[in-house]
Design a protein around this motif. Structure first.
Motif, PDB file in Angstrom:
ATOM      1  N   SER A   1      -0.334  -2.930   3.721  1.00  0.00           N
ATOM      2  CA  SER A   1      -0.029  -3.938   4.733  1.00  0.00           C
ATOM      3  C   SER A   1       0.208  -5.297   4.089  1.00  0.00           C
ATOM      4  CB  SER A   1      -1.177  -4.046   5.731  1.00  0.00           C
ATOM      5  OG  SER A   1      -2.385  -4.318   5.035  1.00  0.00           O
ATOM      6  N   GLY A   2       0.286  -5.306   2.753  1.00  0.00           N
ATOM      7  CA  GLY A   2       0.312  -6.571   2.037  1.00  0.00           C
ATOM      8  C   GLY A   2       1.641  -7.285   2.025  1.00  0.00           C
ATOM      9  N   GLY A   3       2.710  -6.716   2.521  1.00  0.00           N
ATOM     10  CA  GLY A   3       3.966  -7.443   2.467  1.00  0.00           C
ATOM     11  C   GLY A   3       5.175  -6.544   2.394  1.00  0.00           C
ATOM     12  N   GLY A   4       5.760  -6.460   1.213  1.00  0.00           N
ATOM     13  CA  GLY A   4       7.068  -5.840   1.070  1.00  0.00           C
ATOM     14  C   GLY A   4       7.049  -4.321   1.031  1.00  0.00           C
TER      15      GLY A   4
ATOM     16  N   GLU B   1      14.134  -4.928  -0.998  1.00  0.00           N
ATOM     17  CA  GLU B   1      13.510  -6.241  -1.146  1.00  0.00           C
ATOM     18  C   GLU B   1      13.884  -6.880  -2.486  1.00  0.00           C
ATOM     19  OE1 GLU B   1       9.365  -5.491  -0.844  1.00  0.00           O
ATOM     20  OE2 GLU B   1       9.145  -4.909  -2.923  1.00  0.00           O
TER      21      GLU B   1
END
Ligand SMILES: [Zn+2]
Length: 187
Positions: free
Chosen positions: A116-119, A58
């Protein structure tokens, strides 16, 4: 990205991420804390030793990893159990760690706690925060510490049966033994 998911495998990864990114004195020598791509590369190598498919791709992975490392450091070096627990709970909330069952190749279903917040680093943060919570729950609040050898600031996580660990690794254990032997002879 999948990483090793049990606590005994995650503990050394957590300590090493903190050491790579935040420690200036290690094993008797000054070191430069890693940042940016160098940090990503070093940490990916660590993951790769356990799980070859692990990669952090990322954007800004290095900055996110460094931020995670500093949060983990504050947990590992917290003075009081209440402070330590509050910091772990805050990380679990921040990264949105959620339990779910995963079937990896060649392994039965087992529990992950990816954020589960994103990257990718957020997913890692959820796993690591939950691992620290499980260690406190299973082993007690005093299993995190800083190496007691001279000229070393590295952190460790102690999963020994009797909680006897005092040093970051075999090299510092040997250095401390040598120093103790010398001081006995001089004394
Ligand atoms: Zn050490």
């Amino acid at each position: 990205m999948e990483i090793a998911c049990n606590v005994t495998r995650q503990a050394p990864l957590i300590a090493e991420l903190v050491n790579l990114a935040t420690v200036r004195l290690r094993g008797g020598a000054w070191v430069d804390p890693l940042e940016g791509d160098l940090l990503v590369e070093a940490f990916t190598t660590l993951l790769g030793a356990r799980r070859s498919a692990a990669v952090l791709t990322e954007p800004d992975a290095g900055a996110h990893l460094a931020e995670l490392a500093w949060e983990l450091r504050q947990v590992l070096l917290a003075d009081r159990p209440a402070d330590q627990a509050a910091r772990i709970n805050a990380m679990i909330a921040k990264y949105g760690a959620q339990p779910y069952l995963v079937e990896d190749v060649g392994q039965p279903f087992h529990l992950h706690f990816h954020g589960s917040g994103g990257g990718q680093v957020a997913a890692l943060g959820g796993e690591f925060a939950t691992a620290l919570a499980l260690i406190v729950d299973g082993y007690g609040p005093d299993r995190f510490g800083a190496c007691e050898a001279q000229r070393c600031e590295a952190v460790y996580i102690d999963l020994t049966r009797n909680g006897s660990r005092r040093y970051c690794g075999a090299a510092c254990t040997a250095r401390a033994k040598t120093a103790a032997y010398r001081s006995r002879r001089q004394g």
